[in-house]
Scaffold this motif. Structure first.
Motif, PDB file in Angstrom:
ATOM      1  N   THR A   9       0.839  -1.206   0.000  1.00  0.00           N
ATOM      2  CA  THR A   9       0.000   0.000   0.000  1.00  0.00           C
ATOM      3  C   THR A   9       0.869   1.248   0.000  1.00  0.00           C
ATOM      4  N   ILE A  10       1.857   1.275   0.875  1.00  0.00           N
ATOM      5  CA  ILE A  10       2.732   2.442   0.968  1.00  0.00           C
ATOM      6  C   ILE A  10       3.490   2.642  -0.339  1.00  0.00           C
ATOM      7  N   SER A  11       4.002   1.556  -0.917  1.00  0.00           N
ATOM      8  CA  SER A  11       4.727   1.661  -2.196  1.00  0.00           C
ATOM      9  C   SER A  11       3.833   2.210  -3.298  1.00  0.00           C
ATOM     10  N   LEU A  12       2.587   1.740  -3.336  1.00  0.00           N
ATOM     11  CA  LEU A  12       1.648   2.224  -4.345  1.00  0.00           C
ATOM     12  C   LEU A  12       1.399   3.724  -4.170  1.00  0.00           C
ATOM     13  N   LEU A  13       1.180   4.144  -2.945  1.00  0.00           N
ATOM     14  CA  LEU A  13       0.931   5.558  -2.679  1.00  0.00           C
ATOM     15  C   LEU A  13       2.146   6.408  -3.022  1.00  0.00           C
ATOM     16  N   VAL A  14       3.341   5.911  -2.709  1.00  0.00           N
ATOM     17  CA  VAL A  14       4.574   6.632  -3.052  1.00  0.00           C
ATOM     18  C   VAL A  14       4.686   6.753  -4.569  1.00  0.00           C
ATOM     19  N   SER A  15       4.424   5.655  -5.295  1.00  0.00           N
ATOM     20  CA  SER A  15       4.544   5.685  -6.762  1.00  0.00           C
ATOM     21  C   SER A  15       3.550   6.650  -7.396  1.00  0.00           C
ATOM     22  N   ARG A  16       2.438   6.876  -6.730  1.00  0.00           N
ATOM     23  CA  ARG A  16       1.422   7.810  -7.242  1.00  0.00           C
ATOM     24  C   ARG A  16       1.602   9.233  -6.698  1.00  0.00           C
ATOM     25  N   ARG A  17       2.618   9.409  -5.858  1.00  0.00           N
ATOM     26  CA  ARG A  17       2.864  10.693  -5.198  1.00  0.00           C
ATOM     27  C   ARG A  17       1.649  11.140  -4.390  1.00  0.00           C
TER      28      ARG A  17
END
Length: 192
Positions: free
Chosen positions: A162-170
């Motif tokens: 979840t955190i990685s996805l949010l980071v990738s989407r800024r």
């Protein structure tokens, strides 16, 4: 509880599209299995899973109104609206469906964000939401594999995804999710 399990299922399923109800059924199945495997109460896991997305398809304004009416964390209103349904779901489970078990209400409340000091039931419902059979996202099979051996490792992998996805989407990350992740790492280190 004022509702039988069947009445609760009927009431909750009527509030979401069929596809989301299929997801909920998958979470119910996964939560019961995880509860049995890791020693949580399967009935509480089933109950929390039935209700975990009860408010998922409510209009944003209705979610906001419920949060404001019940003076829930005003901080939550500053973050992604996708988080709101979990807090509202706990409120609705209590006020509309007569659920008074705090452990069940908290498992509903924290199924999207996690929290520091997650209970066994919190972990079961949160992880079940990630790994239910209908889920298909990059890394889900690894999360499922980890969940077979460790509730905490599976949940950590879920939060990481979840955190990685949010980071990738800024996108902004809800601080409680980061704190939950860090707490899981501390638990795993303490038990190694």
């Amino acid at each position: 509880m004022g509702y039988s399990r069947d009445e609760l299922i009927e009431a909750v399923s009527a509030q979401m599209p069929a596809k989301r109800w299929q997801h909920t059924q998958g979470v119910m199945e996964s939560a019961v299995k995880l509860a049995e495997q890791y020693g949580a109460d399967p009935e509480k896991a089933d109950l929390a899973a039935i209700l975990h997305d009860v408010a998922k398809y409510w209009p944003i304004e209705k979610l906001k109104d419920v949060l404001e009416e019940h003076q829930s964390s005003s901080e939550l209103l500053l973050y992604n609206k996708q988080l709101w349904h979990a807090e509202v779901g706990a409120i609705v489970a209590n006020h509309d469906y007569g659920i008074t078990d705090l452990e069940v209400l908290d498992a509903i409340r924290y199924h999207t964000s996690g929290r520091i000091g997650m209970t066994l039931l919190d972990k079961v419902v949160c992880l079940a939401d990630y790994i239910e059979p209908g889920r298909d996202f990059p890394g889900v099979n690894n999360i499922r594999k980890l969940a077979n051996d460790s509730l905490e490792e599976g949940l950590l992998a879920g939060l990481d995804s979840t955190i990685s996805l949010l980071v990738s989407r800024r996108e902004i990350i809800f601080p409680l999710t980061v704190l939950a992740r860090n707490d899981l790492i501390k638990q795993l280190e303490a038990n190694s």
